[in-house]
Design a protein around this motif. Sequence first.
Motif, PDB file in Angstrom:
ATOM      1  N   LEU A   1       8.975  -0.195  -2.940  1.00 60.76           N
ATOM      2  CA  LEU A   1       7.691   0.600  -3.141  1.00 60.76           C
ATOM      3  C   LEU A   1       8.119   2.182  -2.576  1.00 60.76           C
ATOM      4  O   LEU A   1       7.411   2.970  -3.272  1.00 60.76           O
TER       5      LEU A   1
ATOM      6  N   GLU B   1       8.795   3.990  -5.473  1.00 63.73           N
ATOM      7  CA  GLU B   1       8.101   4.518  -6.728  1.00 63.73           C
ATOM      8  C   GLU B   1       7.191   5.563  -6.231  1.00 63.73           C
ATOM      9  O   GLU B   1       7.113   6.010  -5.270  1.00 63.73           O
TER      10      GLU B   1
ATOM     11  N   ARG C   1       2.240   5.255  -4.804  1.00 62.46           N
ATOM     12  CA  ARG C   1       1.891   3.879  -3.990  1.00 62.46           C
ATOM     13  C   ARG C   1       0.498   3.625  -3.945  1.00 62.46           C
ATOM     14  O   ARG C   1       0.129   2.539  -3.007  1.00 62.46           O
TER      15      ARG C   1
ATOM     16  N   LEU D   1       9.031  -5.891 -10.614  1.00 61.70           N
ATOM     17  CA  LEU D   1       9.515  -4.828 -10.026  1.00 61.70           C
ATOM     18  C   LEU D   1      10.596  -5.218  -8.960  1.00 61.70           C
ATOM     19  O   LEU D   1      11.706  -4.462  -9.055  1.00 61.70           O
TER      20      LEU D   1
END
Length: 169
Positions: free
Chosen positions: A34, A37, A40, A82
């Motif tokens: 994460l 990414e 979040r 993911l």
Amino acid sequence: MNHTQALDRIRRSAGDTYWSTRAFAQLDFLDRVLDREADRTKADAALAAAILKLEQGLAREGALTRAAVELAEADLTRFAPLCKAYELMCAGHAHIDMNWMWGFQETVMITIDSFRTVLDLFARYPQFHFSQSQASVYHIIEKYAPELVPQITARIAEGRWEVTATQWV
């Protein structure tokens, strides 16, 4: 309290069990994924919900049980695609203790047997990778099983056999 602090607190109380190890391995991996990414916000909410379930399970049971971990995992299943986009590469390694509790001839035999096994694994598994770090075992192969050298050299050239050190052990 941020996720790291909450997980650290749970980690200190949970002990070292299968279920705690499983939960922390998954949460630590997801947290790293994460971090890559851009947004979040929604992910952090799901992560907080999973951590809360672990805290509640720990408070109720005194340990991280299967039930608590599976409840937390249910909150995180949406991240499975993911996480599965990442590829893990495991490379085999044969640590050969030179002359440990045996004579040199047995070391030669173990080295040749190990390398033959590794070469068989290359043939059976196209994505297999291997690393070997002892210069002395390469010398053994050159001297006692020179027919293996071209195969080893080919695997090194393919990038599947990594010579990770060149020191004499």
